[in-house]
Design an enzyme around this catalytic site. Structure first.
Site, short mmCIF file in Angstrom:
data_model
loop_
_atom_site.label_atom_id
_atom_site.label_comp_id
_atom_site.label_asym_id
_atom_site.label_seq_id
_atom_site.Cartn_x
_atom_site.Cartn_y
_atom_site.Cartn_z
CB CYS A 64 -1.00 -0.03 1.16
SG CYS A 64 -0.31 0.17 2.81
CB THR A 66 2.64 3.77 4.90
OG1 THR A 66 1.45 3.06 5.27
CG2 THR A 66 2.34 5.26 4.77
CG HIS A 97 15.33 -14.18 14.32
ND1 HIS A 97 16.00 -13.23 15.07
CD2 HIS A 97 16.28 -15.06 13.88
CE1 HIS A 97 17.29 -13.52 15.09
NE2 HIS A 97 17.49 -14.61 14.38
CG HIS A 132 14.40 -17.72 16.30
ND1 HIS A 132 14.48 -16.54 17.00
CD2 HIS A 132 15.67 -18.06 15.98
CE1 HIS A 132 15.73 -16.16 17.08
NE2 HIS A 132 16.48 -17.07 16.47
C1 RB5 Z 1 -4.14 5.19 0.53
O1 RB5 Z 1 -4.25 6.54 0.26
C2 RB5 Z 1 -3.25 4.97 1.76
O2 RB5 Z 1 -3.91 5.41 2.89
C3 RB5 Z 1 -2.87 3.52 1.87
O3 RB5 Z 1 -2.25 3.10 0.71
C4 RB5 Z 1 -1.92 3.14 2.98
O4 RB5 Z 1 -0.76 3.91 2.97
C5 RB5 Z 1 -2.50 2.94 4.30
O5 RB5 Z 1 -1.82 2.57 5.28
#
Ligand code: RB5
Length: 146
Positions: A64, A66, A97, A132
């Site tokens: 996604c 982030t 791990h 682990h």
């Molecule tokens: C989408 O705009 C964004 O919120 C999503 O891709 C992500 O980064 C969420 O954690």
């Protein structure tokens, strides 16, 4: 077999990673955003993780913006150990791990070159087991108790 999926924010990086998988002859099935259209990362996480648990995928890759939201969603699913990685050191140790079965990355955080290195390491590092395994079992116990 690798299941890979992204939302719109991870779409460009997913394209780069699927190209890399193809070049390296690693079979994959693709989910989520297919042409840059907006889609919801929790839904992508659920569909892709389902393939790991009972749909013929050995591991999965989720992307996604982030990498955070999609990893949060994936880690709600029993049996999924999703690791958000920003470098190959993290990818190496989450396999050694944590026996991570899902790799998460942020398409707005890292570039294609770093992502390819991460994927390569994640797919080619085996779980170390031993002490682990006990800790991974403790993670599973938390799932069962809560
Ligand atoms: C989408 O705009 C964004 O919120 C999503 O891709 C992500 O980064 C969420 O954690």
């Amino acid at each position: 077999m690798i299941a890979i999926g992204s939302d719109h924010a991870g779409y460009e990086l997913k394209k780069a990673v699927t190209a890399w998988l193809g070049e390296n002859k690693i079979p994959y099935m693709e989910f989520g955003c297919m042409e840059g259209e907006s889609c919801d990362y929790p839904q992508v996480a659920e569909e892709v993780c389902g393939r790991v648990l009972n749909g013929g995928a050995d591991k999965a890759i989720l992307i996604c913006g982030t990498g955070i939201g999609i990893s949060m969603a994936a880690n709600k699913i029993k049996g999924i150990r999703a690791a958000l990685c920003t470098d190959s050191y993290m990818a190496k140790y989450t396999r050694l791990h944590n026996d991570a079965n899902v790799l998460c990355m942020g398409g707005r955080v890292i570039g294609a070159g770093v992502a390819e290195e991460i994927v390569d390491t994640f797919l080619h590092t085996d779980f170390e087991g031993g002490r682990h395994q006990r800790r991974v079992d403790m993670i599973s116990a938390i799932e069962s108790n809560n």
